[in-house]
Design a protein around this motif. Structure first.
Motif, short mmCIF file in Angstrom:
data_model
loop_
_atom_site.label_atom_id
_atom_site.label_comp_id
_atom_site.label_asym_id
_atom_site.label_seq_id
_atom_site.Cartn_x
_atom_site.Cartn_y
_atom_site.Cartn_z
N SER A 269 48.84 118.84 58.37
CA SER A 269 48.41 118.09 57.03
C SER A 269 47.29 116.99 57.61
O SER A 269 46.71 116.54 56.55
CB SER A 269 49.62 117.37 56.32
OG SER A 269 50.06 116.55 57.21
N LEU A 270 47.16 116.72 58.79
CA LEU A 270 46.10 115.92 59.14
C LEU A 270 44.66 116.49 58.95
O LEU A 270 44.41 117.68 58.86
CB LEU A 270 46.26 115.38 60.71
CG LEU A 270 47.48 114.70 61.13
CD1 LEU A 270 47.45 114.80 62.49
CD2 LEU A 270 47.43 113.36 60.43
N PRO A 271 43.80 115.47 58.55
CA PRO A 271 42.40 115.80 58.22
C PRO A 271 41.67 116.51 59.43
O PRO A 271 41.75 116.05 60.53
CB PRO A 271 41.65 114.71 57.56
CG PRO A 271 42.45 113.59 58.14
CD PRO A 271 43.72 114.10 58.53
N LEU A 272 41.24 117.89 59.33
CA LEU A 272 40.46 118.31 60.57
C LEU A 272 39.08 118.86 60.02
O LEU A 272 38.93 119.76 59.03
CB LEU A 272 41.32 119.57 60.95
CG LEU A 272 40.71 120.43 62.11
CD1 LEU A 272 40.72 119.62 63.24
CD2 LEU A 272 41.61 121.62 62.24
N ARG A 273 38.02 118.26 60.45
CA ARG A 273 36.91 118.59 60.36
C ARG A 273 36.47 120.05 60.91
O ARG A 273 36.29 120.22 61.93
CB ARG A 273 35.70 117.54 60.75
CG ARG A 273 35.98 116.14 60.23
CD ARG A 273 35.00 115.25 60.77
NE ARG A 273 35.18 113.84 60.06
CZ ARG A 273 34.50 112.81 60.49
NH1 ARG A 273 33.60 113.00 61.27
NH2 ARG A 273 34.67 111.95 59.70
N VAL A 274 36.03 120.90 59.98
CA VAL A 274 35.76 122.23 60.29
C VAL A 274 34.40 122.60 59.87
O VAL A 274 33.83 122.35 58.61
CB VAL A 274 36.64 123.16 59.80
CG1 VAL A 274 36.19 124.63 60.31
CG2 VAL A 274 38.31 122.97 60.35
N PRO A 275 33.38 122.76 61.09
CA PRO A 275 31.98 123.29 60.64
C PRO A 275 31.88 124.57 59.94
O PRO A 275 32.74 125.22 59.72
CB PRO A 275 31.27 123.08 62.02
CG PRO A 275 32.46 123.76 62.84
CD PRO A 275 33.63 122.93 62.36
N VAL B 276 47.40 108.05 49.52
CA VAL B 276 46.05 108.51 50.11
C VAL B 276 45.08 108.24 49.11
O VAL B 276 43.83 107.82 49.08
CB VAL B 276 46.04 110.01 50.67
CG1 VAL B 276 44.59 110.48 50.86
CG2 VAL B 276 46.84 110.10 51.73
N LEU B 277 45.33 108.65 47.69
CA LEU B 277 44.19 108.57 46.74
C LEU B 277 44.05 107.18 46.37
O LEU B 277 42.91 106.72 46.07
CB LEU B 277 44.82 109.27 45.39
CG LEU B 277 43.97 109.22 44.30
CD1 LEU B 277 42.73 110.18 44.54
CD2 LEU B 277 44.55 110.16 43.19
N SER B 278 45.02 105.88 46.59
CA SER B 278 45.04 104.77 46.03
C SER B 278 43.83 104.01 47.29
O SER B 278 43.46 103.16 47.03
CB SER B 278 46.31 104.20 46.21
OG SER B 278 46.94 104.01 47.43
N ARG B 279 44.03 104.63 48.37
CA ARG B 279 43.21 104.17 49.63
C ARG B 279 41.71 104.49 49.49
O ARG B 279 40.84 103.97 49.94
CB ARG B 279 43.72 104.48 51.00
CG ARG B 279 45.18 103.64 51.21
CD ARG B 279 45.81 103.92 52.54
NE ARG B 279 47.09 103.40 52.81
CZ ARG B 279 46.91 102.21 53.49
NH1 ARG B 279 45.94 101.55 53.99
NH2 ARG B 279 48.16 101.52 53.74
#
Length: 300
Positions: A22-28, A234-237
């Motif tokens: 679930s961690l954000p992973l930047r995928v090109p 996450v949305l509140s931040r």
């Protein structure tokens, strides 16, 4: 107790994998993943490799109950885990890795769908049948991720399936190998890997199946609540005003309503007097002017 430890370790490992997934992973947009963006990916694959190796070792040590489907599923998961570390000229494409993981989930689904212990009426079959739900979710999400490698939604769905599978495996360990088993049922183990849970009467059997269903619904509800809470946090931040809209300032709010501060209630008589006053002749320099009546001369 060894069975409880094995199920607990597997469940906690799957929960850790769900957290990493679930961690954000930047995928090109390219099909290849550059190594500078692959740190979370490598960490996830390392943990998956450890769990797969432990599962494969456990299957090999079960000499009296060696299962080829278990070995095949463990080998596929291990191959998927070690694939990013292969000394290749370029990293493997993400769709190819997802297809390999989908094959591993499909093998796991077949393993638990066709699992038949020595006693067909065991309560553990109900627990393994319910385990097919998160495995199917993981399989579907992985196939969708292979079709759309750059999207976040399939990865979050796969993380939810891994989390549910992990919590349910911990529940199975406590339900099988502790006193938390349903009343009227008991564990009968022929070996470490060959066991069944028998009940005394037909009513005890149906009650145990109902307890298993209620437990699974509780795990599912807990996962939904935890996911909603995490999403709200996450949305509140990261919440921002919608694009194209801005808050009105005090001056802008008062600009469109200049007469609100002088608003009064007038009666009908006051309105009539105001109309008459307005119709009267205007006052110029303090002297009221009147319309001159033209005079016609009668003679010279």
């Amino acid at each position: 107790m060894p069975g409880l430890v094995a199920y607990s370790v597997a469940g906690l490992g799957l929960l850790a994998l769900a957290a990493l997934e679930s961690l954000p992973l930047r995928v090109p947009p390219l099909p290849l993943l550059p190594r500078r963006h692959s740190t979370p990916l490598h960490l996830r694959h390392l943990l998956a490799a450890v769990l797969s190796a432990l599962c494969l070792l456990s299957a090999l040590l079960s000499a009296h109950h060696l299962s080829l489907p278990t070995l095949a599923a463990s080998a596929l998961f291990l191959l998927y885990s070690l694939a990013p570390f292969a000394p290749l000229a370029a990293p493997l494409p993400l769709p190819l890795l997802d297809l390999l993981l989908a094959a591993a989930f499909a093998q796991e689904l077949l393993l638990f769908a066709h699992r038949r212990p020595s006693t067909a009426a065991g309560i553990e079959n109900r627990y393994f049948d319910l385990l097919l739900v998160p495995i199917t979710l993981c399989l579907g999400a992985t196939l969708l991720a292979a079709h759309r490698p750059g999207e976040t939604t399939p990865r979050l769905a796969r993380a939810a399936g891994l989390a549910l599978q992990g919590t349910w495996m911990v529940q199975m360990g406590f339900s099988f190998f502790t006193s938390a088993v349903a009343h009227g049922c008991a564990l009968h183990a022929a070996s470490r890997a060959d066991y069944t849970i028998k009940c005394r009467t037909h009513e005890d059997y149906h009650r145990a199946r109902s307890v298993a269903t209620l437990q699974f619904n509780g795990h599912l509800a807990l996962l939904v609540i935890a996911g909603a809470a995490a999403y709200a946090a996450v949305l509140s931040r990261t919440s921002r005003p919608p694009i194209g809209y801005r808050l009105l300032g005090k001056e802008v709010q008062m600009e469109g309503m200049p007469m609100m501060s002088r608003f009064t209630l007038d009666s009908d008589e006051e309105k009539e007097e105001e109309r008459i006053t307005t119709a009267a002749a205007p006052v110029t320099n303090g002297v009221e002017s009147h319309d001159e009546i033209p005079l016609h001369a009668t003679g010279s």
